[in-house]
Design an enzyme around this catalytic site. Structure first.
Site, PDB file in Angstrom:
ATOM      1  N   LEU A 113      -3.291   0.973   1.220  1.00 14.97           N
ATOM      2  CA  LEU A 113      -2.460   1.155   2.406  1.00 14.97           C
ATOM      3  C   LEU A 113      -1.322   2.119   2.113  1.00 14.97           C
ATOM      4  O   LEU A 113      -0.606   1.968   1.122  1.00 14.97           O
ATOM      5  CB  LEU A 113      -1.889  -0.186   2.860  1.00 14.97           C
ATOM      6  CG  LEU A 113      -2.915  -1.164   3.437  1.00 14.97           C
ATOM      7  CD1 LEU A 113      -2.302  -2.535   3.612  1.00 14.97           C
ATOM      8  CD2 LEU A 113      -3.472  -0.658   4.766  1.00 14.97           C
ATOM      9  N   TYR A 167      13.632   5.609   4.390  1.00  8.65           N
ATOM     10  CA  TYR A 167      12.495   5.082   3.622  1.00  8.65           C
ATOM     11  C   TYR A 167      12.632   5.623   2.204  1.00  8.65           C
ATOM     12  O   TYR A 167      11.979   6.585   1.818  1.00  8.65           O
ATOM     13  CB  TYR A 167      11.183   5.533   4.270  1.00  8.65           C
ATOM     14  CG  TYR A 167       9.931   4.829   3.766  1.00  8.65           C
ATOM     15  CD1 TYR A 167       9.662   3.522   4.134  1.00  8.65           C
ATOM     16  CD2 TYR A 167       9.033   5.495   2.952  1.00  8.65           C
ATOM     17  CE1 TYR A 167       8.502   2.893   3.694  1.00  8.65           C
ATOM     18  CE2 TYR A 167       7.872   4.874   2.513  1.00  8.65           C
ATOM     19  CZ  TYR A 167       7.614   3.571   2.880  1.00  8.65           C
ATOM     20  OH  TYR A 167       6.462   2.957   2.437  1.00  8.65           O
ATOM     21  N   TYR A 208      -0.371  -6.579   6.670  1.00  9.05           N
ATOM     22  CA  TYR A 208      -1.670  -5.939   6.809  1.00  9.05           C
ATOM     23  C   TYR A 208      -2.698  -6.510   5.838  1.00  9.05           C
ATOM     24  O   TYR A 208      -3.897  -6.554   6.141  1.00  9.05           O
ATOM     25  CB  TYR A 208      -1.527  -4.433   6.601  1.00  9.05           C
ATOM     26  CG  TYR A 208      -0.935  -3.712   7.793  1.00  9.05           C
ATOM     27  CD1 TYR A 208      -1.434  -3.902   9.073  1.00  9.05           C
ATOM     28  CD2 TYR A 208       0.128  -2.824   7.642  1.00  9.05           C
ATOM     29  CE1 TYR A 208      -0.907  -3.243  10.173  1.00  9.05           C
ATOM     30  CE2 TYR A 208       0.674  -2.156   8.730  1.00  9.05           C
ATOM     31  CZ  TYR A 208       0.152  -2.368   9.990  1.00  9.05           C
ATOM     32  OH  TYR A 208       0.677  -1.721  11.084  1.00  9.05           O
ATOM     33  N   TYR A 248       1.562   5.206   4.168  1.00 12.41           N
ATOM     34  CA  TYR A 248       2.435   5.378   5.331  1.00 12.41           C
ATOM     35  C   TYR A 248       2.772   6.851   5.460  1.00 12.41           C
ATOM     36  O   TYR A 248       2.822   7.582   4.460  1.00 12.41           O
ATOM     37  CB  TYR A 248       3.698   4.529   5.158  1.00 12.41           C
ATOM     38  CG  TYR A 248       4.722   4.676   6.260  1.00 12.41           C
ATOM     39  CD1 TYR A 248       4.381   4.466   7.586  1.00 12.41           C
ATOM     40  CD2 TYR A 248       6.045   5.012   5.971  1.00 12.41           C
ATOM     41  CE1 TYR A 248       5.318   4.598   8.596  1.00 12.41           C
ATOM     42  CE2 TYR A 248       6.994   5.138   6.968  1.00 12.41           C
ATOM     43  CZ  TYR A 248       6.625   4.939   8.281  1.00 12.41           C
ATOM     44  OH  TYR A 248       7.552   5.073   9.281  1.00 12.41           O
ATOM     45  N   ASP A 275       0.726  -9.799 -10.992  1.00 13.14           N
ATOM     46  CA  ASP A 275       1.818  -8.829 -11.010  1.00 13.14           C
ATOM     47  C   ASP A 275       1.233  -7.533 -11.539  1.00 13.14           C
ATOM     48  O   ASP A 275       1.070  -7.348 -12.751  1.00 13.14           O
ATOM     49  CB  ASP A 275       2.981  -9.295 -11.890  1.00 13.14           C
ATOM     50  CG  ASP A 275       4.219  -8.418 -11.689  1.00 13.14           C
ATOM     51  OD1 ASP A 275       4.036  -7.206 -11.442  1.00 13.14           O
ATOM     52  OD2 ASP A 275       5.342  -8.925 -11.788  1.00 13.14           O
ATOM     53  N   ALA A 276       0.885  -6.645 -10.610  1.00 12.87           N
ATOM     54  CA  ALA A 276       0.164  -5.422 -10.955  1.00 12.87           C
ATOM     55  C   ALA A 276       1.039  -4.352 -11.584  1.00 12.87           C
ATOM     56  O   ALA A 276       0.575  -3.240 -11.835  1.00 12.87           O
ATOM     57  CB  ALA A 276      -0.528  -4.856  -9.715  1.00 12.87           C
ATOM     58  N   ALA A 283       7.451  -7.718   4.082  1.00 16.37           N
ATOM     59  CA  ALA A 283       7.726  -6.615   3.165  1.00 16.37           C
ATOM     60  C   ALA A 283       8.487  -5.486   3.849  1.00 16.37           C
ATOM     61  O   ALA A 283       9.406  -4.900   3.280  1.00 16.37           O
ATOM     62  CB  ALA A 283       6.419  -6.096   2.572  1.00 16.37           C
ATOM     63  N   LYS A 293       3.949   6.818  -1.991  1.00 18.89           N
ATOM     64  CA  LYS A 293       2.863   6.911  -1.019  1.00 18.89           C
ATOM     65  C   LYS A 293       2.160   8.269  -1.103  1.00 18.89           C
ATOM     66  O   LYS A 293       0.937   8.360  -0.926  1.00 18.89           O
ATOM     67  CB  LYS A 293       3.404   6.682   0.397  1.00 18.89           C
ATOM     68  CG  LYS A 293       3.883   5.264   0.647  1.00 18.89           C
ATOM     69  CD  LYS A 293       2.803   4.225   0.402  1.00 18.89           C
ATOM     70  CE  LYS A 293       3.232   2.834   0.842  1.00 18.89           C
ATOM     71  NZ  LYS A 293       2.215   1.799   0.533  1.00 18.89           N
TER      72      LYS A 293
END
Length: 313
Positions: free
Chosen positions: A176, A188, A22, A178, A79-80, A230, A196
Site C-alpha cells: 500500500l 506528510y 486498509y 500513497y 516487527d518488520a 494509523a 512511499k
C-alpha cells in the site's frame, strides 16, 4: 459468471492492528473470495488485538456477505523493522510490550509460517511507520528518516525475500502506497513521502526479480485518504479527507473495501498479466492539478461551467 475465486489460496497479511484500516479490508475481501487468512500484527499491539478479537469486538466487522464471520487461521507477532533476532536491541527485547513475545522478527515469522502452513500464495504488505511524521522534511532527523524507510519500504523487501521461497508459483504480493510518493503533500513528513516513493520504485524492481525467481507478481495500490488509526498519526487526516472530497473527480469519502476489492482482483488469476504496477484507488484524486475549492478561483468563472463538485442539475 466471471468472479474472483481464491478458494484454496492462503494469504499472509502483514500490518493489521484493528478493524479500521486498509489491511483489515483487504483481509476481509480475500476471505470473501475464499482465501485462508493468516496475519502479522505489530508486536506492541498483539495483546490488544487478540484480546479485542477474543472478546468479540470485531465480530460485526468480520461479518461476510453470507452471514459467516471471517476467520483467521493464525496471528503472528511481527516487527518488520528487524530481520533476525540479532538485530533486536536489548532495550526492545526487555520492553514490557515485547518481552512476553518471541519470534517476531521477519526471519522468525517466515520460518514459523513455513513450519505451520508449508507455503502461501499471497503476501500483503500493509506496514508503515514514521516516528517524525508530523515534522517537515527539512526538520526530520537522519534517524527519523531512516526509521521511516526501514519500517515502510525496506520491510516489504525483507518480507518478500524471506517469504518468497515459500510462495507458490503464480502467487502475488501487494503493498500500500500513497500519492505523496509523486506529489508534494505538505504535512506528510518525517520521510514518509520518500518511503512511499522508494516502495513504488522497489515494486517495479521486485516485479522483475521475484517474477523471474519464483514466478510471482508484485503490485502496489496507491490508496486514498482514510480515517484509520494509523492515518490519525499524521495529525490532520480530517482536513485531508475534506480536501479530497471537495476536489476529487468522485466527490465522496473512501470506503476501505474499495481498496480491498482491488487487492482481491490484483492477487487473483484475473490479473495474471499485471505486475510491477502502482494502481491508484483514490476517487481519482491523483489526476488533479488544481484545487477546485481554492479561494483563488472563487471570483473567476468556474472552468467548464462546474463548481468543483459534480451536479445532477
Amino acid at each position: 459468471m466471471l468472479k474472483i475465486d481464491l478458494k484454496g489460496k492462503r494469504a499472509f497479511v502483514a500490518g493489521i492492528g484493528d478493524d479500521q484500516g486498509y489491511g483489515w479490508a483487504i483481509a476481509k475481501c480475500l476471505a470473501e473470495a475464499g482465501a485462508e487468512i493468516i496475519i502479522g500484527t505489530w508486536t506492541p499491539l498483539m495483546k490488544i488485538f487478540t484480546t479485542a478479537w477474543n472478546n468479540g469486538k470485531f465480530d460485526e466487522s468480520r461479518r461476510l456477505s453470507d452471514g459467516s464471520l471471517m476467520q483467521i487461521a493464525k496471528i503472528y507477532p511481527l516487527d518488520a523493522t528487524f530481520d533476525s533476532p540479532e538485530d533486536v536491541p536489548e532495550e526492545i527485547r526487555e520492553n514490557k510490550r515485547y518481552k512476553e513475545f518471541a519470534g517476531y522478527t521477519v526471519k522468525e515469522v517466515a520460518a514459523a509460517i513455513q513450519k505451520d502452513f508449508g507455503s502461501i500464495d499471497i503476501l500483503v504488505h500493509s506496514l508503515a511507520n514514521a516516528p517524525e511524521v508530523q515534522k517537515p522534511l527539512l526538520e526530520t532527523s537522519r534517524r527519523g528518516y531512516l526509521a521511516a524507510i526501514s519500517a515502510s519500504s525496506y520491510s516489504f523487501i525483507s518480507l518478500l525475500a524471506h517469504l518468497g521461497p515459500h510462495m507458490n508459483p503464480g502467487g502475488a504480493s501487494i503493498s500500500l502506497t500513497y500519492m505523496a510518493s509523486e506529489k508534494a503533500i505538505p504535512g506528510y513528513g518525517g520521510g514518509m513521502s520518500s518511503a512511499k516513493a522508494a516502495l513504488e520504485s522497489d515494486t517495479r524492481t521486485l516485479a522483475w526479480e521475484a517474477g523471474r525467481k519464483w514466478g510471482i507478481r508484485i503490485n502496489a495500490i496507491s490508496a486514498g485518504t482514510l480515517r484509520s488509526r494509523a492515518a490519525k498519526a499524521i495529525g490532520f487526516i480530517d482536513q485531508m479527507i475534506e480536501y479530497s472530497v471537495a476536489n476529487s473527480p468522485l466527490a465522496k469519502e473512501m470506503d476501505a473495501l474499495e481498496v480491498g476489492y482491488t487487492a482481491a482482483f490484483l492477487v487473483s488469476p484475473l490479473a495474471s498479466a499485471i505486475t510491477g504496477t502502482t494502481l491508484h484507488v483514490d476517487n481519482g484524486m491523483n489526476i488533479m492539478g488544481i484545487a477546485m475549492d481554492s479561494p483563488a478561483l472563487s471570483e473567476q468563472e468556474p472552468c467548464c461551467g462546474m463548481q468543483g463538485r459534480a451536479s445532477n442539475d
